[in-house]
Design a protein around this motif. Sequence first.
Motif, mmCIF file in Angstrom:
data_model
loop_
_atom_site.group_PDB
_atom_site.id
_atom_site.type_symbol
_atom_site.label_atom_id
_atom_site.label_comp_id
_atom_site.label_asym_id
_atom_site.label_seq_id
_atom_site.Cartn_x
_atom_site.Cartn_y
_atom_site.Cartn_z
ATOM 1 N N PRO A 32 0.826 -1.217 0.000
ATOM 2 C CA PRO A 32 0.000 0.000 0.000
ATOM 3 C C PRO A 32 0.852 1.256 0.000
ATOM 4 C CG PRO A 32 0.060 -0.964 2.193
ATOM 5 C CD PRO A 32 0.789 -1.914 1.295
ATOM 6 N N PHE A 33 0.356 2.275 -0.654
ATOM 7 C CA PHE A 33 1.034 3.570 -0.652
ATOM 8 C C PHE A 33 0.020 4.652 -0.968
ATOM 9 C CE2 PHE A 33 0.735 2.839 -5.086
ATOM 10 C CZ PHE A 33 0.894 4.053 -5.739
ATOM 11 N N PHE A 34 0.318 5.872 -0.575
ATOM 12 C CA PHE A 34 -0.500 7.046 -0.880
ATOM 13 C C PHE A 34 0.265 7.886 -1.899
ATOM 14 C CE2 PHE A 34 -2.032 5.749 3.281
ATOM 15 C CZ PHE A 34 -3.402 5.807 3.102
ATOM 16 N N ARG A 35 -0.319 7.993 -3.082
ATOM 17 C CA ARG A 35 0.377 8.602 -4.207
ATOM 18 C C ARG A 35 0.783 10.054 -3.922
ATOM 19 N NH1 ARG A 35 0.382 6.709 -9.057
ATOM 20 N NH2 ARG A 35 -1.462 5.427 -8.601
ATOM 21 N N ASN A 36 -0.129 10.800 -3.304
ATOM 22 C CA ASN A 36 0.147 12.207 -3.031
ATOM 23 C C ASN A 36 0.534 12.463 -1.580
ATOM 24 O OD1 ASN A 36 -0.541 12.940 -5.707
ATOM 25 N ND2 ASN A 36 -2.710 12.951 -5.159
ATOM 26 N N GLY A 37 0.870 11.408 -0.877
ATOM 27 C CA GLY A 37 1.312 11.568 0.494
ATOM 28 C C GLY A 37 0.149 11.663 1.471
ATOM 29 N N ILE A 38 0.492 12.052 2.679
ATOM 30 C CA ILE A 38 -0.457 12.160 3.776
ATOM 31 C C ILE A 38 -0.577 13.633 4.155
ATOM 32 C CG2 ILE A 38 -0.892 11.503 6.176
ATOM 33 C CD1 ILE A 38 -1.207 9.216 4.292
ATOM 34 N N PRO A 39 -1.781 14.149 4.419
ATOM 35 C CA PRO A 39 -3.077 13.466 4.475
ATOM 36 C C PRO A 39 -3.661 13.208 3.093
ATOM 37 C CG PRO A 39 -3.371 15.785 4.925
ATOM 38 C CD PRO A 39 -1.891 15.583 4.816
ATOM 39 N N ALA A 40 -4.542 12.226 3.011
ATOM 40 C CA ALA A 40 -5.219 11.858 1.768
ATOM 41 C C ALA A 40 -6.720 11.918 1.995
ATOM 42 C CB ALA A 40 -4.799 10.461 1.322
ATOM 43 N N LEU A 41 -7.444 12.325 0.972
ATOM 44 C CA LEU A 41 -8.895 12.482 1.061
ATOM 45 C C LEU A 41 -9.579 11.518 0.100
ATOM 46 C CD1 LEU A 41 -9.263 16.374 1.123
ATOM 47 C CD2 LEU A 41 -9.381 14.810 3.055
ATOM 48 N N VAL A 42 -10.607 10.846 0.595
ATOM 49 C CA VAL A 42 -11.458 10.008 -0.249
ATOM 50 C C VAL A 42 -12.908 10.362 0.066
ATOM 51 C CG1 VAL A 42 -9.818 8.119 -0.446
ATOM 52 C CG2 VAL A 42 -11.461 8.137 1.434
ATOM 53 N N ALA A 43 -13.797 10.156 -0.899
ATOM 54 C CA ALA A 43 -15.210 10.504 -0.737
ATOM 55 C C ALA A 43 -16.070 9.332 -1.176
ATOM 56 C CB ALA A 43 -15.557 11.748 -1.557
ATOM 57 N N TYR A 44 -17.095 9.059 -0.387
ATOM 58 C CA TYR A 44 -18.070 8.022 -0.713
ATOM 59 C C TYR A 44 -19.355 8.678 -1.207
ATOM 60 C CZ TYR A 44 -15.587 3.999 1.212
ATOM 61 O OH TYR A 44 -14.701 2.983 1.430
ATOM 62 N N PRO A 45 -19.873 8.243 -2.352
ATOM 63 C CA PRO A 45 -21.143 8.804 -2.839
ATOM 64 C C PRO A 45 -22.308 8.374 -1.967
ATOM 65 C CG PRO A 45 -19.998 7.546 -4.549
ATOM 66 C CD PRO A 45 -19.332 7.255 -3.266
ATOM 67 N N ALA A 46 -23.415 9.074 -2.106
ATOM 68 C CA ALA A 46 -24.634 8.705 -1.392
ATOM 69 C C ALA A 46 -25.166 7.389 -1.943
ATOM 70 C CB ALA A 46 -25.684 9.796 -1.540
ATOM 71 N N ASN A 47 -25.832 6.618 -1.074
ATOM 72 C CA ASN A 47 -26.418 5.321 -1.437
ATOM 73 C C ASN A 47 -25.388 4.364 -1.995
ATOM 74 O OD1 ASN A 47 -29.042 6.248 -0.727
ATOM 75 N ND2 ASN A 47 -29.213 7.246 -2.719
ATOM 76 N N CYS A 48 -24.172 4.451 -1.487
ATOM 77 C CA CYS A 48 -23.101 3.557 -1.938
ATOM 78 C C CYS A 48 -23.348 2.165 -1.377
ATOM 79 C CB CYS A 48 -21.755 4.102 -1.489
ATOM 80 S SG CYS A 48 -20.366 3.028 -1.882
ATOM 81 N N ARG A 49 -23.264 1.150 -2.219
ATOM 82 C CA ARG A 49 -23.484 -0.225 -1.788
ATOM 83 C C ARG A 49 -22.230 -1.086 -1.979
ATOM 84 N NH1 ARG A 49 -26.885 1.993 0.248
ATOM 85 N NH2 ARG A 49 -29.136 1.624 0.245
ATOM 86 N N SER A 50 -21.159 -0.492 -2.423
ATOM 87 C CA SER A 50 -19.931 -1.237 -2.675
ATOM 88 C C SER A 50 -18.785 -0.577 -1.923
ATOM 89 C CB SER A 50 -19.618 -1.269 -4.179
ATOM 90 O OG SER A 50 -18.344 -1.842 -4.402
ATOM 91 N N PRO A 51 -17.881 -1.358 -1.327
ATOM 92 C CA PRO A 51 -16.757 -0.756 -0.598
ATOM 93 C C PRO A 51 -15.711 -0.125 -1.495
ATOM 94 C CG PRO A 51 -16.555 -3.145 -0.640
ATOM 95 C CD PRO A 51 -17.906 -2.833 -1.216
ATOM 96 N N SER A 52 -15.817 -0.316 -2.805
ATOM 97 C CA SER A 52 -14.811 0.209 -3.725
ATOM 98 C C SER A 52 -15.324 1.365 -4.573
ATOM 99 C CB SER A 52 -14.326 -0.910 -4.649
ATOM 100 O OG SER A 52 -15.401 -1.434 -5.411
#
Length: 556
Positions: free
Chosen positions: A81-101
């Motif tokens: 595992p690695f973070f391409r742009n370093g730390i901190p990293a931001l991810v967003a989950y859409p509404a009504n998401c039914r999949s972990p990916s």
Amino acid sequence: FNRLMMPSMYSHMRHWCLLLVKITRCSYWFIQRGVLAALNFFEYWKQIDTRLDGVANTAMVELGDTRLAGYFAEKRFSQQPFFRNGIPALVAYPANCRSPSCYMRYPGELTVDSVVNWVASSIVGLPRILYYSKETLGPQFIGKNSHHKVKAIFFSSTGERAAPFLRQAAQEYSSYASFAFVLWKEEESQIWWNSLGVESAPALVFLKGPGAKPVVYHGTFSKSEFTEIMEEHKHQELQQLRSDTSLDLGCDARGHSRAGKEMMIWYCVIAAGRPGVELSKKRQILRKAQDQLRSAADESTGNLEILVQVASAATALKDDRLTFVWLDGELQKKLCAFYLATDYHGACGPRGFEDDNDKPEVFIVRFQRNATYEALKADKKNNLIETLQGQDIPDASQLVARYNGPDEILEINKWVSQIIKDGDTREIPYFTSKVPDLLPEETSKEWLSGTKSIRSAGKSLKERVQNSGFSFSDYLTDPRVGPALLMLACISWGTIWFKNIQSAQKTPTDEAPKDRTNKRRRPKLSPTLFGQPTETGTDPEPKDAREWEIEDSDSD
């Protein structure tokens, strides 16, 4: 927010969620490698959390939780595992998401404005609120937007983007209001004071129709305060009769009055005409007439002399039995012509070539329900044939009267009051007829159709490539790339060498010479006039034939 929440997080997610993967003070190795400056982003994160309140839920993941942090990290070819742009990293989950990916990564600069704008625009899909200058505000915003909408104008002294809750309000109230921003400049302050009554920024102005006094609020507002203000001012003072508002306004024969189903008689005053200057003047007069009746009905501020003359109309307006509206006669041509019956060309239908004869009309419609008729209708509800025959017939009887007097406020109210007085006291025959339906207006929500699903946010081709995790630089850092390229080069060189050796050892085969006699001869053209075949050679010679030489007779 820890790894124990992961299995149930997706089944309960109903809102957009923004996650921050950050380092802790115990992560000494990362601090030593220069990530100490990233700790300052925690202060920005507090501001982002505040500005996204009510728009997106936020949470943080500690890097010390290796299992959960590794889940959000990208994977190399070695599955490290690695973070391409370093730390901190931001991810967003859409509404009504039914999949972990189905989360999306933030690829931009870690600033408050950039992150908030990314969430509001790319993730949630909220509309933008544009800025206008003093030259473009009138022609491009006030005059260009829908005539039935309230105009909400924000004055900002900083020129920053609209807050997410304002953009969310622009989405929720898109059917009622249009929104705009204006950058406040001191040299233009006198213009805004004279035209809109704005003293300073920040300020909020509502324009609620032609000739209506602007409603001005100074200062900043929270989301709850702004929602209360919008609920109070989302309608124009003189509303438009539309297909989606006719029942609520009490101007539809298939519905009821604003007072409720128990009211048997109610009235609707309509100003109909083509959108333009003349209709705006007529709307302004009708709005002032409505304000006069409201003032007369108010015992504390009412004028007793005026109240005596318009008592019936003032009482009906106070009891929600009287409504003032305006009608777009150009769009609603059939309904406009139905009510005016004759001489409606100046108010109904589209303009002809070089036709400037705009003549808006004011008329009143009296609606009446008959209790006996409704009782009979309820008894016949089980009769399918009669139900199908009467499904287009309105429930209320309608009687129309046109106003032919001067455009004076008091005269209009006196006329309306007399109509209501006669309509409430006289016995008028009950009859119904088929009324043309109101045509549906523009939806004004076409830009919202893409925000109802997950594909609307971050699912364009460019964003899919960015969120796919593919980067050419990843190949350069993988230790297996060099040997693999060397092996491919060796295989390619060996293939070329083997082909060259084969071509050098190969002997030319004895190929049979081409038989020229087998070539197809081109037929000769016939010398005869009609193309009949002629002999082109002698007869074939026998095998034992010999050639005799002819001696010259002169030699003897």
